[in-house]
Design an enzyme around this catalytic site. Structure first.
Site, PDB file in Angstrom:
ATOM      1  N   TYR A 159      46.429  73.443  55.760  1.00 18.17           N
ATOM      2  CA  TYR A 159      45.834  74.059  54.573  1.00 18.17           C
ATOM      3  C   TYR A 159      46.864  74.838  53.764  1.00 18.17           C
ATOM      4  CZ  TYR A 159      41.185  73.249  56.553  1.00 18.17           C
ATOM      5  OH  TYR A 159      40.051  72.700  57.058  1.00 18.17           O
ATOM      6  N   ASP A 206      34.194  68.925  57.879  1.00 15.91           N
ATOM      7  CA  ASP A 206      33.828  70.259  58.384  1.00 15.91           C
ATOM      8  C   ASP A 206      34.501  71.326  57.528  1.00 15.91           C
ATOM      9  OD1 ASP A 206      33.168  72.472  59.833  1.00 15.91           O
ATOM     10  OD2 ASP A 206      34.133  71.840  61.707  1.00 15.91           O
ATOM     11  N   HIS A 208      34.010  74.529  57.995  1.00 15.68           N
ATOM     12  CA  HIS A 208      34.341  75.601  58.932  1.00 15.68           C
ATOM     13  C   HIS A 208      34.185  76.984  58.292  1.00 15.68           C
ATOM     14  CE1 HIS A 208      35.631  76.008  63.025  1.00 15.68           C
ATOM     15  NE2 HIS A 208      36.102  74.781  63.070  1.00 15.68           N
ATOM     16  N   GLU A 232      29.696  69.748  57.151  1.00 18.41           N
ATOM     17  CA  GLU A 232      29.406  70.671  58.252  1.00 18.41           C
ATOM     18  C   GLU A 232      29.807  72.118  57.945  1.00 18.41           C
ATOM     19  OE1 GLU A 232      31.428  69.549  61.807  1.00 18.41           O
ATOM     20  OE2 GLU A 232      31.145  71.509  62.714  1.00 18.41           O
ATOM     21  N   ARG A 279      23.717  71.424  65.214  1.00 20.29           N
ATOM     22  CA  ARG A 279      24.895  71.088  66.031  1.00 20.29           C
ATOM     23  C   ARG A 279      25.406  72.290  66.805  1.00 20.29           C
ATOM     24  NH1 ARG A 279      28.896  68.540  65.442  1.00 20.29           N
ATOM     25  NH2 ARG A 279      30.778  69.775  65.251  1.00 20.29           N
ATOM     26  N   GLU A 335      29.744  64.444  68.441  1.00 20.45           N
ATOM     27  CA  GLU A 335      31.165  64.659  68.183  1.00 20.45           C
ATOM     28  C   GLU A 335      31.961  64.299  69.439  1.00 20.45           C
ATOM     29  OE1 GLU A 335      32.159  68.746  67.381  1.00 20.45           O
ATOM     30  OE2 GLU A 335      34.190  68.242  66.707  1.00 20.45           O
TER      31      GLU A 335
HETATM   32 MG    MG Z   1      32.880  72.432  63.313  1.00 20.53          MG
END
Ligand code: MG
Length: 400
Positions: A159, A206, A208, A232, A279, A335
């Site tokens: 990132y 995701d 996050h 997600e 999840r 997953e």
């Molecule tokens: Mg995750």
């Protein structure tokens, strides 16, 4: 009566991640069970909770009374819903289900009502630090037979290249991200992915919880034409109410739950149909017993399961999720982070993966053996957790 005669918690690190394994022994020779109690970032605290608090509480009790024992372990400390105690309870809970399966001479999925599918559909990872790398990885997963693929900048240092602004003087070390640059990059990545891979494979991302909540609503909207299987964890636990906003502006499917530890966190999201996939991480909410109830609760509202299956979970935890998945009509996807060779050194009965599906064995219980002697070859890692020290461009800490 099947009496509990011993409870132990082991910490081992075969694949570079500290794992906690709980073993429960009984007064019947050769009858024991294993569970996952992995809270990797605070593993010694879990070990202490199991051996110093749970063990004295349940020694001599009837191992067949899982509901009674779960409630006893969960409420005995009076304060509850924290990840340390939840993991300690979960490790014992899964071991008790393992024992129950062995007593019944059935795999756990059979005890739960029996299979309603033969294999567990998996999503795998296409990780990389550039678009090219991620897309190349995605093609490899497709060649391996995976239909569901998560596209992700990973490791997280990736990132840092998405910076548009410089850091201030004396900025601290950490994982930096410019949220707006990240959003632009992710939309571009998925546009490229649809151009090169087409709309055949199911794609996942995701977030996050790493962008401000209002921006996360925009991201879900911008991703809408890219037809994700799900997006997600858009929001940090403190911002769950924002799911209502997303549902009002777009149809991007939403998955949520890996940070949940308290039933209050998911009740409204499910009853309000504000998410599409639940999840949670089995051991973080207390094991198979509460997760099974959550699966059934979700089914009533048309919400599918997508249990959290990261590397910080031992094979018993993965297999426990798959047994529930095999017996749940509302199973969605699982997953799969895979296991290295060292894990096979320590655990037997790891699921077989073939063309995007996982297969558990049909042995009684969970069919997973843990070798405590072999585990000593892989002692726990001692280190300060860094990846959760996540920073915005100005250097301030942000919810990981
Ligand atoms: Mg995750």
């Amino acid at each position: 009566m099947i009496k509990i005669t011993d409870v132990k918690a082991y910490i081992t690190c075969p694949d570079g991640m500290n794992l906690v394994v709980v073993r429960v022994d009984t007064n019947h020779p050769g009858l024991y069970g294993f569970g996952c109690a992995t809270y990797t970032q605070r593993c010694k605290a879990v070990q202490t909770a199991v051996e110093e608090y749970i063990k004295p509480l349940i020694l001599g009790r009837n191992a067949e009374e899982i509901q009674e024992l779960w409630s006893l372990m969960y409420h005995n400390g009076y304060w509850r819903n924290g990840p340390v105690v939840n993991n300690a309870v979960a490790g014992v809970d899964m071991a008790l289900w393992d024992i129950k399966g062995k007593v019944a001479n059935m795999p756990v999925y059979s005890l739960l009502g029996g299979k309603c599918r033969e294999g567990i559909a998996l999503y795998s990872y296409a990780n990389g630090s550039s678009r090219e790398e991620i897309l190349e990885e995605a093609e490899k997963r497709m060649d391996e037979g995976f239909h569901y693929i998560r596209l992700q900048y990973f490791p997280m240092k990736g990132y840092s290249q998405m910076q548009r602004e410089g850091k201030p003087r004396n900025a601290k070390n950490g994982f930096y991200q410019d949220s707006r640059a990240y959003m632009q990059e992710i939309v571009g990545l998925f546009e490229n992915a649809r151009d090169s891979l087409g709309f055949g494979p199911e794609l996942i991302h995701d977030v996050h919880e790493r962008i401000p909540a209002a921006d996360a609503v925009c991201l879900a909207k911008e991703m809408e034409p890219l037809k994700l299987f799900f997006l997600e964890d858009l929001f940090a636990p403190e911002q769950y109410e924002y799911y209502q906003h997303v549902k009002q502006v777009c149809t991007t499917p939403l998955a949520h739950g890996e940070l949940c530890t308290n039933p209050v966190e998911w009740q409204r999201l499910i009853a309000g149909r504000l998410i599409d996939f639940i999840r949670i991480h089995f051991s973080m909410i207390g094991g198979l017993t509460p997760s099974l109830k959550l699966a059934h609760f979700s089914e009533i509202f048309g919400i599918r399961t997508a249990w959290h299956g990261p590397t910080d979970m031992n094979p018993v935890g993965h297999v426990a999720q798959m047994h529930v998945g095999l017996a749940s009509t509302n199973f969605g996807i699982q997953e799969w982070s895979g296991f290295g060779d060292a894990m096979h050194d320590v655990f037997e009965g790891i699921p077989v993966v073939d063309k995007g599906y996982a297969y558990v064995n049909d042995k009684p219980g969970f069919g997973v053996e843990f070798n405590a002697e072999q585990a000593k070859k892989y002692p726990p890692k001692e280190e300060i957790v860094e990846w959760t020290q996540f920073r915005q461009t100005d250097g301030s800490l942000f919810t990981p």
